[in-house]
Motif scaffolding. Sequence first.
Motif, PDB file in Angstrom:
ATOM      1  N   ASN A   1      58.807  34.944  39.987  1.00 20.07           N
ATOM      2  CA  ASN A   1      59.163  36.349  39.841  1.00 20.07           C
ATOM      3  C   ASN A   1      58.301  37.171  40.785  1.00 20.07           C
ATOM      4  OD1 ASN A   1      60.036  38.814  39.043  1.00 20.07           O
ATOM      5  ND2 ASN A   1      59.646  38.497  36.865  1.00 20.07           N
ATOM      6  N   CYS A   2      58.691  37.205  42.055  1.00 21.97           N
ATOM      7  CA  CYS A   2      57.896  37.886  43.075  1.00 21.97           C
ATOM      8  C   CYS A   2      57.967  39.395  42.937  1.00 21.97           C
ATOM      9  CB  CYS A   2      58.332  37.452  44.464  1.00 21.97           C
ATOM     10  SG  CYS A   2      57.891  35.743  44.830  1.00 21.97           S
ATOM     11  N   SER A   3      59.049  39.928  42.410  1.00 25.25           N
ATOM     12  CA  SER A   3      59.156  41.381  42.251  1.00 25.25           C
ATOM     13  C   SER A   3      58.127  41.888  41.250  1.00 25.25           C
ATOM     14  CB  SER A   3      60.558  41.766  41.775  1.00 25.25           C
ATOM     15  OG  SER A   3      61.511  41.388  42.725  1.00 25.25           O
ATOM     16  N   ARG A   4      57.982  41.193  40.153  1.00 19.09           N
ATOM     17  CA  ARG A   4      56.989  41.579  39.149  1.00 19.09           C
ATOM     18  C   ARG A   4      55.583  41.422  39.716  1.00 19.09           C
ATOM     19  NH1 ARG A   4      54.009  38.788  35.177  1.00 19.09           N
ATOM     20  NH2 ARG A   4      54.917  36.882  35.987  1.00 19.09           N
ATOM     21  N   ALA A   5      55.351  40.341  40.437  1.00 16.17           N
ATOM     22  CA  ALA A   5      54.041  40.113  41.043  1.00 16.17           C
ATOM     23  C   ALA A   5      53.733  41.181  42.088  1.00 16.17           C
ATOM     24  CB  ALA A   5      53.982  38.720  41.664  1.00 16.17           C
ATOM     25  N   LEU A   6      54.736  41.580  42.858  1.00 10.94           N
ATOM     26  CA  LEU A   6      54.525  42.615  43.866  1.00 10.94           C
ATOM     27  C   LEU A   6      54.175  43.949  43.208  1.00 10.94           C
ATOM     28  CD1 LEU A   6      54.531  43.472  46.807  1.00 10.94           C
ATOM     29  CD2 LEU A   6      56.977  43.933  46.584  1.00 10.94           C
ATOM     30  N   LEU A   7      54.857  44.295  42.135  1.00 16.23           N
ATOM     31  CA  LEU A   7      54.532  45.535  41.420  1.00 16.23           C
ATOM     32  C   LEU A   7      53.116  45.491  40.855  1.00 16.23           C
ATOM     33  CD1 LEU A   7      57.880  46.318  39.570  1.00 16.23           C
ATOM     34  CD2 LEU A   7      56.882  47.517  41.525  1.00 16.23           C
ATOM     35  N   LEU A   8      52.722  44.349  40.322  1.00 16.42           N
ATOM     36  CA  LEU A   8      51.359  44.207  39.813  1.00 16.42           C
ATOM     37  C   LEU A   8      50.331  44.313  40.936  1.00 16.42           C
ATOM     38  CD1 LEU A   8      51.773  41.369  37.174  1.00 16.42           C
ATOM     39  CD2 LEU A   8      51.100  43.721  36.743  1.00 16.42           C
ATOM     40  N   LEU A   9      50.635  43.704  42.092  1.00 20.06           N
ATOM     41  CA  LEU A   9      49.723  43.799  43.233  1.00 20.06           C
ATOM     42  C   LEU A   9      49.572  45.245  43.701  1.00 20.06           C
ATOM     43  CD1 LEU A   9      50.637  40.685  45.377  1.00 20.06           C
ATOM     44  CD2 LEU A   9      48.455  41.167  44.284  1.00 20.06           C
ATOM     45  N   LEU A  10      50.671  45.969  43.751  1.00 15.30           N
ATOM     46  CA  LEU A  10      50.600  47.382  44.153  1.00 15.30           C
ATOM     47  C   LEU A  10      49.796  48.207  43.152  1.00 15.30           C
ATOM     48  CD1 LEU A  10      54.220  47.924  45.502  1.00 15.30           C
ATOM     49  CD2 LEU A  10      52.097  47.774  46.822  1.00 15.30           C
ATOM     50  N   ALA A  11      49.996  47.952  41.861  1.00 14.01           N
ATOM     51  CA  ALA A  11      49.235  48.671  40.837  1.00 14.01           C
ATOM     52  C   ALA A  11      47.741  48.335  40.933  1.00 14.01           C
ATOM     53  CB  ALA A  11      49.772  48.329  39.448  1.00 14.01           C
ATOM     54  N   LEU A  12      47.425  47.068  41.142  1.00 13.13           N
ATOM     55  CA  LEU A  12      46.024  46.671  41.273  1.00 13.13           C
ATOM     56  C   LEU A  12      45.392  47.247  42.540  1.00 13.13           C
ATOM     57  CD1 LEU A  12      46.317  42.984  40.080  1.00 13.13           C
ATOM     58  CD2 LEU A  12      45.139  44.841  38.900  1.00 13.13           C
ATOM     59  N   THR A  13      46.171  47.335  43.607  1.00 12.81           N
ATOM     60  CA  THR A  13      45.674  47.958  44.827  1.00 12.81           C
ATOM     61  C   THR A  13      45.392  49.432  44.593  1.00 12.81           C
ATOM     62  OG1 THR A  13      46.892  46.370  46.160  1.00 12.81           O
ATOM     63  CG2 THR A  13      46.194  48.394  47.261  1.00 12.81           C
ATOM     64  N   GLY A  14      46.245  50.095  43.833  1.00 13.63           N
ATOM     65  CA  GLY A  14      45.994  51.496  43.472  1.00 13.63           C
ATOM     66  C   GLY A  14      44.726  51.651  42.646  1.00 13.63           C
TER      67      GLY A  14
ATOM     68  N   MET B   1      42.176  49.664  42.756  1.00 10.98           N
ATOM     69  CA  MET B   1      41.050  49.417  43.648  1.00 10.98           C
ATOM     70  C   MET B   1      40.783  50.631  44.536  1.00 10.98           C
ATOM     71  SD  MET B   1      40.004  45.981  45.702  1.00 10.98           S
ATOM     72  CE  MET B   1      40.706  44.988  44.466  1.00 10.98           C
ATOM     73  N   PHE B   2      41.839  51.299  44.956  1.00 11.56           N
ATOM     74  CA  PHE B   2      41.676  52.515  45.753  1.00 11.56           C
ATOM     75  C   PHE B   2      40.955  53.595  44.953  1.00 11.56           C
ATOM     76  CE2 PHE B   2      43.162  56.703  47.091  1.00 11.56           C
ATOM     77  CZ  PHE B   2      42.748  56.690  48.414  1.00 11.56           C
ATOM     78  N   VAL B   3      41.344  53.757  43.701  1.00 17.64           N
ATOM     79  CA  VAL B   3      40.688  54.754  42.844  1.00 17.64           C
ATOM     80  C   VAL B   3      39.213  54.412  42.659  1.00 17.64           C
ATOM     81  CG1 VAL B   3      40.608  55.653  40.482  1.00 17.64           C
ATOM     82  CG2 VAL B   3      42.793  55.489  41.675  1.00 17.64           C
ATOM     83  N   LEU B   4      38.918  53.138  42.463  1.00 15.28           N
ATOM     84  CA  LEU B   4      37.525  52.728  42.259  1.00 15.28           C
ATOM     85  C   LEU B   4      36.673  52.916  43.506  1.00 15.28           C
ATOM     86  CD1 LEU B   4      37.935  49.519  40.112  1.00 15.28           C
ATOM     87  CD2 LEU B   4      36.802  51.630  39.444  1.00 15.28           C
ATOM     88  N   THR B   5      37.266  52.756  44.693  1.00 19.04           N
ATOM     89  CA  THR B   5      36.467  52.856  45.908  1.00 19.04           C
ATOM     90  C   THR B   5      36.432  54.257  46.496  1.00 19.04           C
ATOM     91  OG1 THR B   5      38.356  52.165  47.254  1.00 19.04           O
ATOM     92  CG2 THR B   5      36.807  50.452  46.543  1.00 19.04           C
ATOM     93  N   ARG B   6      37.485  55.034  46.330  1.00 21.35           N
ATOM     94  CA  ARG B   6      37.555  56.346  46.965  1.00 21.35           C
ATOM     95  C   ARG B   6      37.305  57.505  45.998  1.00 21.35           C
ATOM     96  NH1 ARG B   6      36.568  54.579  51.608  1.00 21.35           N
ATOM     97  NH2 ARG B   6      38.211  53.415  52.608  1.00 21.35           N
TER      98      ARG B   6
END
Length: 93
Positions: A8-21, A23-28
Motif C-alpha cells: 500500500n504505497c499510497s498510505r505509506a506516501l501519505l505517512l511519509l509526507l506527514a512525518l516530513t511535516g 520533522m519540518f516543524v521540529l527543525t524550523r
Amino acid sequence: MRHSDHPNCSRALLLLLALTGCMFVLTRALPDGIPSALAAAMIATIAVIKVRLVVLDFLGLREANTPLTAALWSWAAFVLLIAVARTALQLSV
C-alpha cells in the motif's frame, strides 16, 4: 499478481509526507520550551519510522526475509549514529 499483493504505497506516501511535516516543524518552528535533546530524540524516532516505511513498503520487503533488509537497516542505523554523535559533540562544545 493481484492488486492486494502490492504494498500500500499510497498510505505509506501519505505517512511519509506527514512525518516530513512533523520533522519540518521540529527543525524550523521548534517551540522554545522543548529541550534540544528531546527534539533530537523525536527527530531520530521519526527518521527510524521513515526508514521502516521506505524499506518495507516502497522497496517491497515487508514479506521478504532477505539480507538486503538487514543491510538497509544497518546502513540507516550507521547514518543515524553519525548524526547523533555529531549533534552530541556540538552540544558539548
